[in-house]
Motif scaffolding. Structure first.
Motif, PDB file in Angstrom:
ATOM      1  N   LYS A   1     -24.147   8.144  25.619  1.00  0.00           N
ATOM      2  CA  LYS A   1     -24.890   9.379  25.847  1.00  0.00           C
ATOM      3  C   LYS A   1     -24.381  10.090  27.096  1.00  0.00           C
ATOM      4  O   LYS A   1     -23.785   9.482  27.974  1.00  0.00           O
ATOM      5  CB  LYS A   1     -26.387   9.085  26.007  1.00  0.00           C
ATOM      6  CG  LYS A   1     -27.054   8.556  24.752  1.00  0.00           C
ATOM      7  CD  LYS A   1     -28.537   8.323  24.985  1.00  0.00           C
ATOM      8  CE  LYS A   1     -29.214   7.806  23.724  1.00  0.00           C
ATOM      9  NZ  LYS A   1     -30.676   7.561  23.941  1.00  0.00           N
ATOM     10  N   SER A   2     -24.647  11.390  27.159  1.00  0.00           N
ATOM     11  CA  SER A   2     -24.267  12.179  28.317  1.00  0.00           C
ATOM     12  C   SER A   2     -25.243  13.341  28.448  1.00  0.00           C
ATOM     13  O   SER A   2     -26.003  13.635  27.520  1.00  0.00           O
ATOM     14  CB  SER A   2     -22.825  12.696  28.162  1.00  0.00           C
ATOM     15  OG  SER A   2     -22.457  13.497  29.263  1.00  0.00           O
ATOM     16  N   VAL A   3     -25.215  13.988  29.597  1.00  0.00           N
ATOM     17  CA  VAL A   3     -26.057  15.162  29.842  1.00  0.00           C
ATOM     18  C   VAL A   3     -25.204  16.409  29.640  1.00  0.00           C
ATOM     19  O   VAL A   3     -24.169  16.572  30.291  1.00  0.00           O
ATOM     20  CB  VAL A   3     -26.639  15.144  31.262  1.00  0.00           C
ATOM     21  CG1 VAL A   3     -27.431  16.422  31.537  1.00  0.00           C
ATOM     22  CG2 VAL A   3     -27.519  13.918  31.459  1.00  0.00           C
TER      23      VAL A   3
ATOM     24  N   ARG B   1     -22.721  18.572  32.242  1.00  0.00           N
ATOM     25  CA  ARG B   1     -22.197  17.711  33.307  1.00  0.00           C
ATOM     26  C   ARG B   1     -21.036  16.889  32.753  1.00  0.00           C
ATOM     27  O   ARG B   1     -21.134  16.312  31.680  1.00  0.00           O
ATOM     28  CB  ARG B   1     -23.303  16.773  33.804  1.00  0.00           C
ATOM     29  CG  ARG B   1     -22.886  15.871  34.962  1.00  0.00           C
ATOM     30  CD  ARG B   1     -24.011  14.911  35.302  1.00  0.00           C
ATOM     31  NE  ARG B   1     -24.179  13.877  34.279  1.00  0.00           N
ATOM     32  CZ  ARG B   1     -25.220  13.043  34.224  1.00  0.00           C
ATOM     33  NH1 ARG B   1     -26.202  13.149  35.116  1.00  0.00           N
ATOM     34  NH2 ARG B   1     -25.294  12.117  33.284  1.00  0.00           N
ATOM     35  N   GLU B   2     -19.937  16.848  33.473  1.00  0.00           N
ATOM     36  CA  GLU B   2     -18.786  16.052  33.038  1.00  0.00           C
ATOM     37  C   GLU B   2     -18.985  14.616  33.508  1.00  0.00           C
ATOM     38  O   GLU B   2     -19.054  14.367  34.706  1.00  0.00           O
ATOM     39  CB  GLU B   2     -17.490  16.641  33.608  1.00  0.00           C
ATOM     40  CG  GLU B   2     -16.243  16.085  32.962  1.00  0.00           C
ATOM     41  CD  GLU B   2     -15.032  16.991  33.138  1.00  0.00           C
ATOM     42  OE1 GLU B   2     -14.022  16.514  33.674  1.00  0.00           O
ATOM     43  OE2 GLU B   2     -15.106  18.172  32.738  1.00  0.00           O
ATOM     44  N   ASP B   3     -19.064  13.705  32.550  1.00  0.00           N
ATOM     45  CA  ASP B   3     -19.326  12.303  32.874  1.00  0.00           C
ATOM     46  C   ASP B   3     -18.053  11.475  32.784  1.00  0.00           C
ATOM     47  O   ASP B   3     -17.203  11.695  31.907  1.00  0.00           O
ATOM     48  CB  ASP B   3     -20.359  11.721  31.904  1.00  0.00           C
ATOM     49  CG  ASP B   3     -21.782  12.070  32.313  1.00  0.00           C
ATOM     50  OD1 ASP B   3     -21.938  12.865  33.247  1.00  0.00           O
ATOM     51  OD2 ASP B   3     -22.720  11.547  31.683  1.00  0.00           O
ATOM     52  N   TYR B   4     -17.953  10.505  33.676  1.00  0.00           N
ATOM     53  CA  TYR B   4     -16.839   9.559  33.677  1.00  0.00           C
ATOM     54  C   TYR B   4     -17.424   8.156  33.644  1.00  0.00           C
ATOM     55  O   TYR B   4     -18.059   7.713  34.595  1.00  0.00           O
ATOM     56  CB  TYR B   4     -15.951   9.753  34.908  1.00  0.00           C
ATOM     57  CG  TYR B   4     -15.164  11.036  34.854  1.00  0.00           C
ATOM     58  CD1 TYR B   4     -13.837  11.039  34.413  1.00  0.00           C
ATOM     59  CD2 TYR B   4     -15.745  12.245  35.216  1.00  0.00           C
ATOM     60  CE1 TYR B   4     -13.116  12.211  34.340  1.00  0.00           C
ATOM     61  CE2 TYR B   4     -15.022  13.429  35.143  1.00  0.00           C
ATOM     62  CZ  TYR B   4     -13.711  13.406  34.705  1.00  0.00           C
ATOM     63  OH  TYR B   4     -12.999  14.575  34.632  1.00  0.00           O
ATOM     64  N   VAL B   5     -17.221   7.464  32.518  1.00  0.00           N
ATOM     65  CA  VAL B   5     -17.813   6.150  32.290  1.00  0.00           C
ATOM     66  C   VAL B   5     -16.693   5.117  32.183  1.00  0.00           C
ATOM     67  O   VAL B   5     -15.769   5.273  31.385  1.00  0.00           O
ATOM     68  CB  VAL B   5     -18.656   6.142  30.997  1.00  0.00           C
ATOM     69  CG1 VAL B   5     -19.263   4.769  30.773  1.00  0.00           C
ATOM     70  CG2 VAL B   5     -19.728   7.223  31.048  1.00  0.00           C
TER      71      VAL B   5
ATOM     72  N   ILE C   1     -16.185  12.478  29.429  1.00  0.00           N
ATOM     73  CA  ILE C   1     -17.076  13.187  28.510  1.00  0.00           C
ATOM     74  C   ILE C   1     -17.210  14.620  29.016  1.00  0.00           C
ATOM     75  O   ILE C   1     -17.840  14.865  30.052  1.00  0.00           O
ATOM     76  CB  ILE C   1     -18.462  12.510  28.430  1.00  0.00           C
ATOM     77  CG1 ILE C   1     -18.299  11.011  28.114  1.00  0.00           C
ATOM     78  CG2 ILE C   1     -19.326  13.190  27.375  1.00  0.00           C
ATOM     79  CD1 ILE C   1     -19.602  10.245  28.110  1.00  0.00           C
ATOM     80  N   PRO C   2     -16.596  15.593  28.349  1.00  0.00           N
ATOM     81  CA  PRO C   2     -16.618  16.979  28.830  1.00  0.00           C
ATOM     82  C   PRO C   2     -18.026  17.541  28.935  1.00  0.00           C
ATOM     83  O   PRO C   2     -18.959  17.061  28.260  1.00  0.00           O
ATOM     84  CB  PRO C   2     -15.799  17.730  27.764  1.00  0.00           C
ATOM     85  CG  PRO C   2     -14.987  16.682  27.081  1.00  0.00           C
ATOM     86  CD  PRO C   2     -15.823  15.438  27.111  1.00  0.00           C
ATOM     87  N   GLY C   3     -18.186  18.569  29.755  1.00  0.00           N
ATOM     88  CA  GLY C   3     -19.489  19.170  30.011  1.00  0.00           C
ATOM     89  C   GLY C   3     -20.257  19.608  28.780  1.00  0.00           C
ATOM     90  O   GLY C   3     -21.469  19.368  28.684  1.00  0.00           O
ATOM     91  N   PRO C   4     -19.613  20.261  27.810  1.00  0.00           N
ATOM     92  CA  PRO C   4     -20.373  20.741  26.642  1.00  0.00           C
ATOM     93  C   PRO C   4     -20.851  19.639  25.703  1.00  0.00           C
ATOM     94  O   PRO C   4     -21.658  19.892  24.814  1.00  0.00           O
ATOM     95  CB  PRO C   4     -19.352  21.649  25.923  1.00  0.00           C
ATOM     96  CG  PRO C   4     -18.310  21.968  26.933  1.00  0.00           C
ATOM     97  CD  PRO C   4     -18.234  20.768  27.820  1.00  0.00           C
TER      98      PRO C   4
END
Length: 400
Positions: free
Chosen positions: A342-344, A347-351, A382-385
């Motif tokens: 999952k991501s928001v 916001r660009e997430d790095y997991v 995980i890109p922002g969109p």
């Protein structure tokens, strides 16, 4: 204009960094010292490489058309007209229906357009039986085919590896133009920090970020200048930043776990220059600061080592690439996810994740653990969109 906690995208932050990154400068150094440096300008050869048509195998120099239809049962028969010694260049010509023995690396006689491997030939006195046909250009390298004097052998921005050193040597570059190595100041803040050689007690922890940052800076071809642990007070940080700005080309400041400490860092930067960014839509690393003073970039990193490393990877690397002129890109693989993630959105997430050669397994949950930097093979971007990925979807993984 100073902007406090006005969150921008990772893409916008990279544009800001590119805009403040100082251009690299040139220095000339001996080839013996050039390993690991970045080539400043294109390197061409002063001669054609190779300087002659040469054989790539041990065999016989021939006209390819003389072997048309050759087979085990009906071989082509050629007259052996001589043997070429290694290093010999007699400028001899080959006649139709004849051949010459030639070693690997030998100079092809004029007219020969191919070489047949010795394994496919049989020598009977001055006659050579060829048991298979050969195409024009087979087992032959033409003059200038490797490197020509009219085109770059190595392009500017290339990191000089052992392979590149070999090419530069072949091209005659005894002295090499490289980018100067930028000096990057490393400041680690926090009243809870103790040096590596001390055992922490109570709420203390060892200083990790100094070594994480300095190691990263070295890997990127720059010189880390370490200023040690600085306490979380205005005068100490102000003095340390002055010292770093006077001696370095850019400064990294890590630490500041509370909003007040982050604001103090931003205020000190603003008092000396300008805060361009204070907050990025990235996780981890949202409170990152980007500013300038004395015409030099300053980046404020999160205090947690795992978060700091993501900012080093995503943003500081962008700065150092600009300062060294290196053109290599991040190493990435694309692979399907083993489990959903999952991501928001926005916001660009790095997991962090583990790549088994086929699937990527996200390391979810305890992202604050520093040991995940070692357990993982890279980070899933995980890109922002995007709000997340389902199991089996292809994701981008930036590998360590």
């Amino acid at each position: 204009m100073t902007r406090f906690l006005s969150v921008i995208s990772v893409g916008e932050a990279k544009k800001v960094i590119r805009g403040i990154s100082p251009s690299p400068h040139e220095e000339i150094i001996p080839l013996s010292d050039a390993g690991g440096r970045v080539l400043f300008s294109d390197a061409k050869s002063d001669v054609e490489i190779p300087g002659f048509d040469r054989s790539t195998v041990d065999g016989y120099a021939i006209f390819a058309s003389d072997t048309t239809g050759a087979s085990e049962s009906i071989p082509s028969m050629l007259t052996l007209s001589g043997r070429i010694a290694m290093g010999e260049d007699r400028r001899i010509s080959l006649k139709r229906g004849s051949c010459m023995y030639i070693p690997t690396g030998g100079v092809l006689p004029t007219g020969a357009d191919a070489v047949v491997m010795i394994e496919y030939c049989e020598e009977l006195g001055d006659q050579i039986l060829v048991h298979r046909p050969v195409a024009v250009g087979e087992n032959k390298i033409s003059k200038g085919e490797d490197f020509g004097s009219d085109r770059p052998a190595v392009k500017a921005g290339t990191k000089i590896s052992s392979r590149v050193l070999g090419v530069l040597a072949a091209c005659g570059w005894n002295n090499v133009p490289v980018s100067t190595r930028p000096r990057i100041g490393i400041i680690s803040t926090g009243n809870e920090l103790v040096p590596v050689n001390e055992k922490p007690t109570g709420g203390e922890i060892r200083d990790i970020n100094t070594w994480l940052c300095s190691g990263f800076v070295s890997e990127e071809g720059c010189i880390p200048i370490v200023y040690g642990i600085i306490s979380d007070d205005h005068n100490s940080l102000n003095q340390a930043l002055d010292e770093a700005l006077n001696s370095c080309d850019a400064v990294l400041i890590s630490g500041g776990s509370s909003k007040g400490e982050r604001d103090m860092c931003a205020e000190i930067i603003a008092s000396k220059g300008e805060v361009l960014v204070h907050g990025i839509a990235i996780s981890p690393g949202k409170p990152t600061i980007i500013g300038t003073a004395m015409g030099k970039p300053i980046i404020g990193l999160p205090g947690h080592p795992a978060s700091a490393y993501i900012i080093l990877l995503v943003l500081v690397r962008e700065l150092l690439k600009g300062m060294t002129g290196i053109t290599s890109s991040q190493k990435c693989v694309h692979a399907p996810l083993m489990i959903p993630i999952k991501s928001v959105q926005g916001r660009e997430d790095y997991v962090r994740g583990i790549f088994d050669g086929r699937y990527i397994l996200p390391l979810l949950g305890k992202s604050g653990l520093t040991n995940t930097l070692l357990q993982s093979d890279g980070v899933i971007r995980i890109p922002g969109p995007v709000e997340g990925y389902e199991a089996g979807e292809i994701v981008e993984v930036i590998t360590w």
